[in-house]
Design a protein around this motif. Structure first.
Motif, PDB file in Angstrom:
ATOM      1  N   MET A   7       0.555  -1.057   0.030  1.00 40.56           N
ATOM      2  CA  MET A   7       0.263   0.176   0.089  1.00 40.56           C
ATOM      3  C   MET A   7       0.372   0.966   0.182  1.00 40.56           C
ATOM      4  SD  MET A   7      -3.007  -0.892   2.744  1.00 40.56           S
ATOM      5  CE  MET A   7      -3.957   0.626   1.903  1.00 40.56           C
ATOM      6  N   VAL A  38      -2.206  -1.088  -3.360  1.00 41.12           N
ATOM      7  CA  VAL A  38      -3.056  -0.436  -3.682  1.00 41.12           C
ATOM      8  C   VAL A  38      -2.452   0.942  -3.295  1.00 41.12           C
ATOM      9  CG1 VAL A  38      -5.086   0.551  -1.806  1.00 41.12           C
ATOM     10  CG2 VAL A  38      -4.440  -1.895  -2.304  1.00 41.12           C
ATOM     11  N   CYS A  40      -3.120   5.452  -1.813  1.00 45.79           N
ATOM     12  CA  CYS A  40      -3.994   5.731  -0.755  1.00 45.79           C
ATOM     13  C   CYS A  40      -3.743   7.419  -0.947  1.00 45.79           C
ATOM     14  CB  CYS A  40      -3.939   5.594   0.585  1.00 45.79           C
ATOM     15  SG  CYS A  40      -4.317   3.826   0.732  1.00 45.79           S
ATOM     16  N   GLY A  61      -7.589   3.227  -1.470  1.00 46.77           N
ATOM     17  CA  GLY A  61      -7.449   3.272  -0.401  1.00 46.77           C
ATOM     18  C   GLY A  61      -7.737   5.005   0.140  1.00 46.77           C
ATOM     19  N   ARG A  88     -12.337   1.090  -1.216  1.00 46.74           N
ATOM     20  CA  ARG A  88     -12.550   0.054  -0.985  1.00 46.74           C
ATOM     21  C   ARG A  88     -11.252  -0.599   0.627  1.00 46.74           C
ATOM     22  NH1 ARG A  88     -10.258  -4.796  -3.251  1.00 46.74           N
ATOM     23  NH2 ARG A  88     -11.691  -6.169  -1.859  1.00 46.74           N
ATOM     24  N   TRP A  89     -10.904   0.475  -0.017  1.00 45.41           N
ATOM     25  CA  TRP A  89      -9.918   0.853   0.897  1.00 45.41           C
ATOM     26  C   TRP A  89      -9.824   2.003   2.741  1.00 45.41           C
ATOM     27  CZ3 TRP A  89      -6.693  -3.581   2.493  1.00 45.41           C
ATOM     28  CH2 TRP A  89      -6.879  -4.848   1.359  1.00 45.41           C
ATOM     29  N   LEU A 120     -15.934  -1.670   4.050  1.00 49.69           N
ATOM     30  CA  LEU A 120     -14.070  -1.131   3.244  1.00 49.69           C
ATOM     31  C   LEU A 120     -13.524  -2.111   5.037  1.00 49.69           C
ATOM     32  CD1 LEU A 120     -14.113   2.626   4.344  1.00 49.69           C
ATOM     33  CD2 LEU A 120     -15.047   1.614   2.772  1.00 49.69           C
ATOM     34  N   LEU A 121     -12.348  -1.924   3.490  1.00 43.22           N
ATOM     35  CA  LEU A 121     -10.643  -2.611   4.483  1.00 43.22           C
ATOM     36  C   LEU A 121      -9.746  -2.056   5.301  1.00 43.22           C
ATOM     37  CD1 LEU A 121     -10.812  -4.947   1.150  1.00 43.22           C
ATOM     38  CD2 LEU A 121     -12.033  -5.868   2.775  1.00 43.22           C
ATOM     39  N   VAL A 123      -7.004  -0.863   7.148  1.00 43.32           N
ATOM     40  CA  VAL A 123      -5.649  -1.307   7.527  1.00 43.32           C
ATOM     41  C   VAL A 123      -4.915  -0.389   9.097  1.00 43.32           C
ATOM     42  CG1 VAL A 123      -3.061  -0.917   6.879  1.00 43.32           C
ATOM     43  CG2 VAL A 123      -5.228  -1.669   4.849  1.00 43.32           C
ATOM     44  N   GLN A 158     -10.634  -9.846   7.746  1.00 42.70           N
ATOM     45  CA  GLN A 158     -10.804  -9.032   6.389  1.00 42.70           C
ATOM     46  C   GLN A 158      -9.765  -7.350   6.682  1.00 42.70           C
ATOM     47  OE1 GLN A 158     -13.713 -10.383   6.606  1.00 42.70           O
ATOM     48  NE2 GLN A 158     -15.657  -8.998   6.580  1.00 42.70           N
TER      49      GLN A 158
END
Ligand code: PEP
Length: 250
Positions: A7, A38, A40, A61, A88-89, A120-121, A123, A158
């Motif tokens: 990410m 991903v 962000c 994300g 999504r993230w 959402l996923l 982190v 997730q």
């Protein structure tokens, strides 16, 4: 087998022009990597990023979300709003949010609940400061942050955890691969103990001055499933090589 994940956290960087250039190069550069990728960007660049990533394997994300669903919270962005525009993230509990915005473990827990509720996923970032490390408190701090964020949460499969020692973020210092691996093993033990999660099913990333030059060695560790990358994610070549290192992980 856990799929590697890289990410890019672009923090408060970029303009419409630079986002276009960087993302065009990243999409072209990472192609169809075995690693999940991903980026962000800042909220205001999310829509542009969706368009630029539309026909690619690069996901998009956000860097944070509110713990509230809706209401009179000026300046806030809810998890549902992010989900609604196609995000999504979401990164939660980044050390810069904890440090500059006073985010507590309780607030991170509430944000995690909101993010999961919106589909959402998340982190979730954890990691000790230099002072905490020198005081021998790294494991204590990481346990407190994990417990604070995750206890009582279902659906942890997730959730991705990012171990980001604060002293390594943006400093050019990195945990040695052995140090990072040791903390990742510890985090997996805590995930099982705190949340009854299957630690083998969850991805745990390393973050803190990851570069193309050190990525292969870090990602070569059995419990490091990829990276949360700050500064180096703003350089398309560096980021592509970091993704390649993650993709080569066995
Ligand atoms: C981060 O901000 O999450 C980060 C790891 O930054 P950097 O890679 O620049 O250390």
């Amino acid at each position: 087998m856990r799929r590697p994940l890289v990410m890019g956290n672009w923090k408060m960087h970029g303009s419409r022009a630079s986002v276009r250039q960087l993302l065009t190069e990243i999409v072209r550069g990472v192609g169809a990597s075995p690693a999940e990728v991903v980026v962000c960007p800042a909220y205001v660049h999310l829509q542009q990023a969706f368009a630029l990533c539309a026909d690619s394997a690069v996901g998009v994300g956000a860097q944070d979300c509110s713990h509230m669903a809706a209401g009179a919270f000026t300046g806030e962005i809810s998890a549902e709003m992010l989900q609604d525009i196609g995000c999504r993230w979401v990164i939660l509990g980044h050390s810069e949010r904890r440090q500059y915005h006073g985010e507590s473990d309780d607030l991170v827990a509430a944000k995690l609940a909101a993010a999961l509720q919106a589909g959402l996923l998340p982190v979730v970032c954890v990691g000790e400061t230099q002072e905490e490390r020198e005081a021998g408190e790294a494991e204590y701090v990481v346990t407190r942050q994990l417990r604070g964020a995750l206890a009582g949460q279902a659906a942890l499969k997730q959730v991705v955890i990012a171990y980001e020692p604060v002293w390594a973020i943006g400093t050019g210092l990195t945990a040695t691969p052995g140090e990072a691996q040791g903390m990742h093993v510890f985090i997996r033990e805590q995930l099982a103990e705190i949340a009854g999660a299957d630690p083998a099913a969850m991805r745990v990333l390393y973050g803190g001055s990851v570069r193309a030059a050190n990525a292969a060695e870090l990602f070569g560790q059995p419990d490091i499933d990829g990276g949360l990358v700050g500064g180096a994610s703003l350089d398309a070549d560096e980021f592509r090589n970091i993704v390649a290192a993650a993709g080569a992980r066995q």
